[in-house]
Each structure stands twice: as C-alpha cells, then as structure tokens.
Enzyme design. Sequence first.
Site, mmCIF file in Angstrom:
data_model
loop_
_atom_site.group_PDB
_atom_site.id
_atom_site.type_symbol
_atom_site.label_atom_id
_atom_site.label_comp_id
_atom_site.label_asym_id
_atom_site.label_seq_id
_atom_site.Cartn_x
_atom_site.Cartn_y
_atom_site.Cartn_z
ATOM 1 C CG HIS A 226 39.084 9.965 35.925
ATOM 2 N ND1 HIS A 226 38.390 8.912 36.484
ATOM 3 C CD2 HIS A 226 39.232 9.657 34.608
ATOM 4 C CE1 HIS A 226 38.142 8.007 35.546
ATOM 5 N NE2 HIS A 226 38.641 8.439 34.403
ATOM 6 C CG HIS B 237 45.818 16.530 36.870
ATOM 7 N ND1 HIS B 237 46.866 16.162 36.043
ATOM 8 C CD2 HIS B 237 45.950 15.761 37.984
ATOM 9 C CE1 HIS B 237 47.573 15.218 36.636
ATOM 10 N NE2 HIS B 237 47.039 14.956 37.818
#
EC number: 4.2.1.1
Length: 260
Positions: free
Chosen positions: A64, A94
């Site tokens: 993802h 992230h």
Amino acid sequence: MSHGWGYADHNGPQKWCENFPIANGPRQSPIDIQTKGASYDDTLKPLKLKYDPTTSLDILNNGHSFQVTFADDNDSSMLTEGPISGKYRLKQFHFHWGASDGKGSEHTVDGKCYPAELHLVHWNTKYASFGEAANKPDGLAVVGVFLQIGEDNPKLQKILDAMDAIKSKGKQTSFTNFDPTCLLPKSLEYWTYPGSLTTPPLYESVTWIVCKQPISVSSEQMKKFRSLLFTAEEEKACCMVNNYRPPQPLKDRKVCASFK
C-alpha cells in the site's frame, strides 16, 4: 489487512465502506483544511518531538505504501505536548503520493493538493501496545507533513536509496540509525483535529497534527517513490502511485490552529 483493500477502482477508497462501514463515520480522515474555518487556539502547546535514531529498525513495502518501523518498547522516540496529553511513542512513518506532481497528499489546504504527504504514527503509552491503542479515541497521534516540489531534499536520500531493495510488495530490508526529526519542517506550526486512520480499518482513533509548512522534494526524487510496486514479484507489475484517500466530510468537527 484481510479484505484485499487497495487504491484501484475495484478495491479503492470508494469501496472501503463495504467492508469497513466506519468509512462513513463522524470523524474520518483526511480532510480539506479550510484555513478560514480553522480557529486559533492559544491553549495549544508547541509540539515536542524527541526521536532516537537507534530505534529505527527496517523499511518495508506492504503493498500500500512503504513504511519505516521503529522499536517502541521504551520511551526513546516520543511525541509530547502540542494538542495531546500524555506520551505517544513513534511506531512507524510512511508516505502517500500521486502519479504526477500535481496531487498525492491526503490532506489538502483550501483545496490545494501537494505531491506527497508524510505520516509519523505515534501511540498513546497509557495503553500497553500499538495494537491496543489503535482503536481507542485517544489512541494515536499522527503528524502529517506535506512535500512540495522544489530543491532536491538530501534528508530524503537515505530513504530513496533503500527503494531498490523493497521494490515489490512484501520486500523488507534493515533501515537503521535514522532520525526522522530531519524530515520535519523548520516551523512546527500546525492544524489539529480529531480524525481517523486513512487506510482500513479506518479506526477513529487519531489526533491529527498537520504541519503548515511543507518540506521540499524534487521531481526526480518523486519519481523514485513511483518506482515502487503495489504488486509482489511474481505478479504483473503495477506501479505504486495514487495511494491516497481523498478528503472526507468534516461533519461536526472543528479544526484548530496553533498559530494566528
């Protein structure tokens, strides 16, 4: 996660509510931050971020995004003050980004998109672990930092250099001695509001702290982000781009600003 969610038409943000009904809940993220509607709150303290580079462990392509994970078994990498009370430990950071430089951030400011957004995810140490904190209303605090096209950012280089080793889903490599303080903007003025994880399971557990000042990234550096794949080695390659959720309705929430 199970349920095979992603960012394509068949499993993307528009479909998440089928398996995660909270997707339509009262405190979903991200949002469009409307600067005129944000109220200055003089009780908001400056952010205190203290990170220990020896706590960075590894970097992973989870299909993802990619994330850098930190050891969180003690208080050496912490977020305190700002809009939160208590101590929150850094778990991971992230990014989210687009297929081109015109979009990619999750939060927007007066409708303006940035090409990428960094999320530093912290959990409240009043709970025993990240897993326990993750679904509590005061469980998580995420610091969001916008990336804006400009000069090459040397602070991103160590991360970009690791990309080749984690090109496909499931790849992981060690990533040590990194202090994410270097990824923060000079000014830590911020907006804050109660929200959620921006990926399934979309728990409404996040105190969002979105920095007003972006950090720099060059177009060349952004291309390196886009060289990652959503897919595993044995699958037909699909570039990791547009891994962001669009802004959600503000509903009954108030956005506060730490600055006038």
